[in-house]
Motif scaffolding. Sequence first.
Motif, PDB file in Angstrom:
ATOM      1  N   GLN A   6       0.835  -1.217   0.000  1.00 35.32           N
ATOM      2  CA  GLN A   6       0.000   0.000   0.000  1.00 35.32           C
ATOM      3  C   GLN A   6       0.865   1.261   0.000  1.00 35.32           C
ATOM      4  O   GLN A   6       0.476   2.287  -0.543  1.00 35.32           O
ATOM      5  CB  GLN A   6      -0.937   0.015   1.215  1.00 35.32           C
ATOM      6  N   ASP A  17      -1.555  -3.574  19.442  1.00 39.05           N
ATOM      7  CA  ASP A  17      -0.325  -3.449  20.243  1.00 39.05           C
ATOM      8  C   ASP A  17      -0.567  -3.636  21.742  1.00 39.05           C
ATOM      9  O   ASP A  17       0.377  -3.617  22.532  1.00 39.05           O
ATOM     10  CB  ASP A  17       0.348  -2.085  19.993  1.00 39.05           C
ATOM     11  N   SER A  37      -4.014   1.335   6.699  1.00 42.43           N
ATOM     12  CA  SER A  37      -2.635   1.072   7.148  1.00 42.43           C
ATOM     13  C   SER A  37      -2.004   2.334   7.732  1.00 42.43           C
ATOM     14  O   SER A  37      -1.966   3.379   7.076  1.00 42.43           O
ATOM     15  CB  SER A  37      -1.815   0.576   5.956  1.00 42.43           C
ATOM     16  N   VAL A  38      -1.492   2.197   8.951  1.00 40.98           N
ATOM     17  CA  VAL A  38      -0.780   3.314   9.593  1.00 40.98           C
ATOM     18  C   VAL A  38       0.433   3.688   8.744  1.00 40.98           C
ATOM     19  O   VAL A  38       0.655   4.847   8.398  1.00 40.98           O
ATOM     20  CB  VAL A  38      -0.301   2.896  11.008  1.00 40.98           C
ATOM     21  N   GLY A  39       1.233   2.668   8.412  1.00 41.24           N
ATOM     22  CA  GLY A  39       2.486   2.930   7.702  1.00 41.24           C
ATOM     23  C   GLY A  39       2.251   3.592   6.353  1.00 41.24           C
ATOM     24  O   GLY A  39       2.941   4.551   5.986  1.00 41.24           O
ATOM     25  N   ARG A  53       5.946  -6.029  21.935  1.00 39.26           N
ATOM     26  CA  ARG A  53       4.761  -6.110  22.823  1.00 39.26           C
ATOM     27  C   ARG A  53       4.684  -7.471  23.505  1.00 39.26           C
ATOM     28  O   ARG A  53       4.203  -7.583  24.634  1.00 39.26           O
ATOM     29  CB  ARG A  53       3.483  -5.803  22.043  1.00 39.26           C
ATOM     30  N   VAL A  99      -5.810  -7.631  13.151  1.00 38.84           N
ATOM     31  CA  VAL A  99      -4.837  -6.854  12.366  1.00 38.84           C
ATOM     32  C   VAL A  99      -3.669  -7.744  11.919  1.00 38.84           C
ATOM     33  O   VAL A  99      -3.335  -7.787  10.730  1.00 38.84           O
ATOM     34  CB  VAL A  99      -4.332  -5.627  13.165  1.00 38.84           C
ATOM     35  N   TYR A 100      -3.069  -8.464  12.867  1.00 37.08           N
ATOM     36  CA  TYR A 100      -1.939  -9.364  12.553  1.00 37.08           C
ATOM     37  C   TYR A 100      -2.251 -10.738  13.115  1.00 37.08           C
ATOM     38  O   TYR A 100      -2.048 -10.981  14.310  1.00 37.08           O
ATOM     39  CB  TYR A 100      -0.658  -8.867  13.210  1.00 37.08           C
TER      40      TYR A 100
HETATM   41  N1  EPU Z   1      -0.771  -4.067   5.388  1.00 38.13           N
HETATM   42  C1  EPU Z   1      -0.694  -4.555   4.107  1.00 38.13           C
HETATM   43  N2  EPU Z   1      -0.022  -3.814   3.169  1.00 38.13           N
HETATM   44  C2  EPU Z   1       0.585  -2.647   3.473  1.00 38.13           C
HETATM   45  C3  EPU Z   1       0.522  -2.161   4.773  1.00 38.13           C
HETATM   46  C4  EPU Z   1      -0.164  -2.895   5.727  1.00 38.13           C
HETATM   47  O1  EPU Z   1      -1.230  -5.625   3.802  1.00 38.13           O
HETATM   48  O2  EPU Z   1       1.178  -2.040   2.572  1.00 38.13           O
HETATM   49  C5  EPU Z   1      -1.507  -4.819   6.420  1.00 38.13           C
HETATM   50  C6  EPU Z   1      -0.602  -5.344   7.516  1.00 38.13           C
HETATM   51  O3  EPU Z   1      -0.035  -6.586   7.156  1.00 38.13           O
HETATM   52  C7  EPU Z   1      -1.542  -5.429   8.685  1.00 38.13           C
HETATM   53  C8  EPU Z   1      -2.481  -4.231   8.467  1.00 38.13           C
HETATM   54  O4  EPU Z   1      -2.375  -3.912   7.091  1.00 38.13           O
HETATM   55  O5  EPU Z   1      -2.295  -6.603   8.619  1.00 38.13           O
HETATM   56  C9  EPU Z   1      -2.165  -3.000   9.273  1.00 38.13           C
HETATM   57  O6  EPU Z   1      -0.785  -2.644   9.146  1.00 38.13           O
HETATM   58  P1  EPU Z   1      -0.250  -1.174   9.357  1.00 38.13           P
HETATM   59  O7  EPU Z   1       0.366  -0.717   8.084  1.00 38.13           O
HETATM   60  O8  EPU Z   1      -1.316  -0.342   9.967  1.00 38.13           O
HETATM   61  O9  EPU Z   1       0.903  -1.403  10.427  1.00 38.13           O
HETATM   62  P2  EPU Z   1       2.346  -0.795  10.432  1.00 38.13           P
HETATM   63  O10 EPU Z   1       2.331   0.594   9.935  1.00 38.13           O
HETATM   64  O11 EPU Z   1       3.328  -1.751   9.870  1.00 38.13           O
HETATM   65  C10 EPU Z   1       2.012   0.279  12.795  1.00 38.13           C
HETATM   66  C11 EPU Z   1       2.765   0.296  14.085  1.00 38.13           C
HETATM   67  C12 EPU Z   1       2.672  -1.087  14.722  1.00 38.13           C
HETATM   68  C13 EPU Z   1       1.202  -1.431  14.935  1.00 38.13           C
HETATM   69  C14 EPU Z   1       0.416  -1.307  13.625  1.00 38.13           C
HETATM   70  C15 EPU Z   1      -1.072  -1.468  13.795  1.00 38.13           C
HETATM   71  C16 EPU Z   1       4.471   1.907  13.675  1.00 38.13           C
HETATM   72  C17 EPU Z   1       5.913   2.183  13.433  1.00 38.13           C
HETATM   73  N3  EPU Z   1       4.134   0.625  13.814  1.00 38.13           N
HETATM   74  O12 EPU Z   1       2.618  -0.737  12.001  1.00 38.13           O
HETATM   75  O13 EPU Z   1       3.309  -0.944  15.982  1.00 38.13           O
HETATM   76  O14 EPU Z   1       1.090  -2.742  15.407  1.00 38.13           O
HETATM   77  O15 EPU Z   1       0.647   0.005  13.040  1.00 38.13           O
HETATM   78  O16 EPU Z   1      -1.567  -0.516  14.672  1.00 38.13           O
HETATM   79  O17 EPU Z   1       3.674   2.823  13.770  1.00 38.13           O
HETATM   80  C18 EPU Z   1       4.458  -1.681  17.871  1.00 38.13           C
HETATM   81  O18 EPU Z   1       4.521  -0.501  18.235  1.00 38.13           O
HETATM   82  O19 EPU Z   1       4.776  -2.645  18.601  1.00 38.13           O
HETATM   83  C19 EPU Z   1       4.007  -1.984  16.528  1.00 38.13           C
HETATM   84  C20 EPU Z   1       4.218  -3.132  15.947  1.00 38.13           C
END
Ligand code: EPU
Length: 421
Positions: free
Chosen positions: A126, A307, A165-167, A374, A329-330
Amino acid sequence: MAKYEIVGGTPLKGSVVISGAKNAAVAILPAALLVSGPCRIENVPDISDVRILINILRDMGATIEYEDANTLTVDCTAINSIHPDPALVRKMRASYYLMGALLGRFGHAAVALPGGCNFASRPIDQHIKGFMALGADVDESEDYVNMVPGVDGLHGARISLDMASVGATVNIMLASVLIPGRTVIENAAKEPHVVDLANFLNTMGAHVSGAGTDTIKIRGVDALRGGSYAIIPDQIEAGTYMAAAAATGGNVLVQNVIPKHMERISTKLQEMGARITEYDDAIRVQANKRLHNTTVKTRPYPGFPTDMQAQLCVCMALAAGVSRLTESVYETRFFGYCTELANMGADILISGKTAIVTGQDKLHGATVCAHDLRAGAALVIAGLAAEGTTVVEDIHYIERGYENIIQKLTGLGATIRRIEE
Ligand code: EPU
């Protein structure tokens, strides 16, 4: 390898001050790459993920000065590289925000794929979809992402994320604030750290609106100027201390929190029998009788955070009755800690996305291993609540995200020490 030794069984009592939010800090530091001039940033948590990012930025030519342990001035004006050190980038997850920030600043980026907590497959399709919609040509190899402007150059775009997605939301915001035109992110993540990044960018002169809702709109500006900003308190660190208070039958005032961010966590602990008292910027958690079972499903904000899944699971493992904890989520996140908790006497059955947790009167001390941040925090809570001595190994994961955890827990009456081997 360092480890923690915990002698459990003492209810936590007293007060603890929550640090700045890790997941906001790891977005805001790369965002400083977009700013012409110095950014003074307060409430930066002193954790290993932040130290790695600071090393990456310094190595690229940024000037970073510490006023105190949590206040920095970051000036990225002199940076002219699009190649952050791959060895450092691979040490953490959120280094992928360098992709968006470098693309936004230079129109080019060459960034290694990130490392960090690998409790699940964590694709970035994404993020890439967003960069391409903004006009970048993206070449993604097995371990690298290279980006250059496409034939039409970089431009604003409407991007609808497949999941919130946060990221991806953060990366698209970073990439688009300096790109000409209007960018709209639909199905955007609404987490507090997404809003905090938007507030930081706006403080520096960006035009970002709608953060905290499903739709974020960004109007590209020519430049961001320096300024001063304070990072919000860490929702998950606060939740972790709240869960630790509840699991140990303690009485803890968790200070420097935004109670609104804690609503789902407070409600669940309350449902389990803990007494929660909210103040303007603090929450008291009192648990003077045994917790009882509950049902929880993790969801993106404003839902119950993934988390906090592992930390709440420890409360369930000690609560009367059978609890159900569903991860949405995961899916593979349970594997990081459930077997370890079972070694301490927990009864957890995983059935697909759900952990069925039969509460026990007690947990007992054991040697356990933190497999991610976590999961590690949950094992520390379990150790604090258990009878006897627990040794938590692989604590480098925990130290990615919890500032001064030993001092904070000791201040609450815990017996915990860090052993360097
Ligand atoms: N996803 C996709 N494609 C993408 C991006 C995400 O399939 O391109 C899926 C992921 O596999 C997941 C879901 O979408 O199933 C949500 O992922 P998200 O992108 O929101 O997570 P992230 O940005 O990788 C951040 C936090 C994590 C937290 C998640 C969910 C940061 C640096 N990391 O990760 O934090 O678990 O959001 O809230 O902000 C932690 O702090 O311990 C930690 C892991």
